[in-house]
Design a protein around this motif. Sequence first.
Motif, mmCIF file in Angstrom:
data_model
loop_
_atom_site.group_PDB
_atom_site.id
_atom_site.type_symbol
_atom_site.label_atom_id
_atom_site.label_comp_id
_atom_site.label_asym_id
_atom_site.label_seq_id
_atom_site.Cartn_x
_atom_site.Cartn_y
_atom_site.Cartn_z
ATOM 1 N N ARG A 52 0.812 -1.214 0.000
ATOM 2 C CA ARG A 52 0.000 0.000 0.000
ATOM 3 C C ARG A 52 0.850 1.272 0.000
ATOM 4 O O ARG A 52 0.312 2.368 -0.133
ATOM 5 N N GLY A 53 2.138 1.125 0.200
ATOM 6 C CA GLY A 53 3.014 2.288 0.194
ATOM 7 C C GLY A 53 2.903 3.150 1.438
ATOM 8 O O GLY A 53 3.307 4.319 1.420
ATOM 9 N N ILE A 54 2.369 2.580 2.515
ATOM 10 C CA ILE A 54 2.282 3.333 3.765
ATOM 11 C C ILE A 54 3.677 3.391 4.386
ATOM 12 O O ILE A 54 4.336 2.362 4.544
ATOM 13 N N PRO A 55 4.181 4.575 4.727
ATOM 14 C CA PRO A 55 5.515 4.673 5.343
ATOM 15 C C PRO A 55 5.628 3.785 6.582
ATOM 16 O O PRO A 55 4.722 3.774 7.427
ATOM 17 N N LEU A 56 6.725 3.040 6.659
ATOM 18 C CA LEU A 56 6.890 2.034 7.712
ATOM 19 C C LEU A 56 8.193 2.240 8.477
ATOM 20 O O LEU A 56 9.261 2.422 7.880
ATOM 21 N N THR A 57 8.079 2.205 9.811
ATOM 22 C CA THR A 57 9.234 2.092 10.699
ATOM 23 C C THR A 57 9.171 0.731 11.363
ATOM 24 O O THR A 57 8.103 0.304 11.826
ATOM 25 N N LEU A 58 10.284 0.045 11.410
ATOM 26 C CA LEU A 58 10.377 -1.214 12.135
ATOM 27 C C LEU A 58 10.991 -0.927 13.499
ATOM 28 O O LEU A 58 12.056 -0.318 13.586
ATOM 29 N N ASN A 59 10.290 -1.338 14.554
ATOM 30 C CA ASN A 59 10.757 -1.080 15.914
ATOM 31 C C ASN A 59 11.233 -2.397 16.524
ATOM 32 O O ASN A 59 10.410 -3.241 16.896
ATOM 33 N N ALA A 60 12.538 -2.567 16.597
ATOM 34 C CA ALA A 60 13.125 -3.792 17.127
ATOM 35 C C ALA A 60 13.662 -3.535 18.529
ATOM 36 O O ALA A 60 14.673 -2.857 18.697
ATOM 37 N N VAL A 61 12.948 -4.037 19.533
ATOM 38 C CA VAL A 61 13.425 -3.938 20.910
ATOM 39 C C VAL A 61 14.472 -5.028 21.115
ATOM 40 O O VAL A 61 14.181 -6.216 20.979
ATOM 41 N N MET A 62 15.683 -4.618 21.427
ATOM 42 C CA MET A 62 16.811 -5.543 21.473
ATOM 43 C C MET A 62 17.236 -5.824 22.913
ATOM 44 O O MET A 62 17.186 -4.945 23.776
ATOM 45 N N HIS A 63 17.683 -7.053 23.128
ATOM 46 C CA HIS A 63 18.121 -7.488 24.461
ATOM 47 C C HIS A 63 19.044 -8.687 24.290
ATOM 48 O O HIS A 63 19.416 -9.026 23.150
ATOM 49 N N ARG A 64 19.405 -9.322 25.372
ATOM 50 C CA ARG A 64 20.442 -10.352 25.289
ATOM 51 C C ARG A 64 20.050 -11.533 24.399
ATOM 52 O O ARG A 64 20.907 -12.222 23.855
ATOM 53 N N HIS A 65 18.736 -11.780 24.209
ATOM 54 C CA HIS A 65 18.305 -12.940 23.438
ATOM 55 C C HIS A 65 18.191 -12.682 21.943
ATOM 56 O O HIS A 65 18.077 -13.643 21.169
ATOM 57 N N ASN A 66 18.174 -11.411 21.509
ATOM 58 C CA ASN A 66 18.074 -11.170 20.067
ATOM 59 C C ASN A 66 19.109 -10.177 19.530
ATOM 60 O O ASN A 66 19.147 -9.916 18.330
ATOM 61 N N LEU A 67 19.947 -9.635 20.398
ATOM 62 C CA LEU A 67 20.918 -8.636 19.950
ATOM 63 C C LEU A 67 21.970 -9.238 19.014
ATOM 64 O O LEU A 67 22.504 -8.550 18.146
ATOM 65 N N ASP A 68 22.224 -10.531 19.165
ATOM 66 C CA ASP A 68 23.174 -11.178 18.262
ATOM 67 C C ASP A 68 22.613 -11.312 16.848
ATOM 68 O O ASP A 68 23.358 -11.630 15.911
ATOM 69 N N ASP A 69 21.309 -11.107 16.685
ATOM 70 C CA ASP A 69 20.670 -11.158 15.368
ATOM 71 C C ASP A 69 20.515 -9.768 14.760
ATOM 72 O O ASP A 69 19.717 -9.580 13.833
#
Length: 373
Positions: free
Chosen positions: A144-161
């Motif tokens: 749809r072309g709606i402007p998108l921000t991805l909000n990635a809350v990072m911590h010890r279990h996903n920061l390596d990704d």
Amino acid sequence: MNVLPPIAMLAELTHRCPLACPYCSNPTELQAAQDELDTETWADVFRQAADIGVLQLHLSGGEPASRRDIVELTAAARAAGLYTNLITSGIGLTPRRLDALEAAGLDHIQLSLQGTNADLADWIGGYKGGFERKMQVAHAIRERGIPLTLNAVMHRHNLDDLERTIEMAVELGARRLEVACVQFHGWATINRVQLMPTREQTEDAKRIVAEAEARLRGVLAFDFVPPDYYSDFPKACMGGWGSAGLNVTPNGTVLPCHAAETIPHLTFENVRHRTLSEIWYDGDAFNAYRGTDWLPETCQTCDRMEIDFGGCRCQALALVGDAGATDPVCRKSPQHFIVRDIVEAAASEDASDFVYRGKELERLGRRCQSKQA
């Protein structure tokens, strides 16, 4: 004191949410659906916000799509002349609903990302099938072309990704990526040991973000929020308490920040009983820590006084027991040793199961921890 008008408002429409993220910034005592402001009251709040100078409105929760009237609320915000951003998990956003939101004037969507694959994301979010649904919604937003921000809350279990997280943001057509290392308020405080990244992870994250910013300039913008506990100086609370933005909770309570109700000696007023303008300019709670006159002696003699305004009041309360103290994250704070001790303790402890947001999941998490012990 010359008080400027706010430029942004966070409208927490509901605390209802299909996810149960263990770092959720909602209070541990969630507000019930029957206490939520109705459609017309919210619409009036939006008009009041625009009248006092608010430009950006963030529709949040919980999950704002849990409100059946989310399209009507978006239209009301647009009618008030506000730039409207929907902060969502994506759960509950069908193609038909996205079309209705776009037609109602929605300007932007901020989509949360718990992990880069289903196993990780569904475990963190406490919702099986959540990742697959989120990816479907992300593609529908892009179509749809709606402007998108991805909000990635990072911590010890996903920061390596993190590198894969950046790749996904590009693949999904996001214009901005928030690499938001978890802030320890709300449910994150309960899960601090489970969520605290290591110093090595933090340093790697800084390097990865810096390299990606240079590589993807003009393609993807970054907002990087590093972990407080590894910083030399604190962040300015909301750009300075009561200086740039305000939050309205589901029942209409008006706050200088999302965690402010943890400060017990402050009384926060409600839009049901007083106008937004009166609360912003004259409310005792908003004036309690405004400006710099209230700052403790350590901060009064510091050249960063008008940069970080003593740091986070809620963090000072949580760690020192005094909302008027220098944020102990600051290396100049006499209580900085508290933060050092927390970091050292977290590094030496095993990360047990999450205590999930919500009472039923909280009890489940505690039973899991008990079994492990």
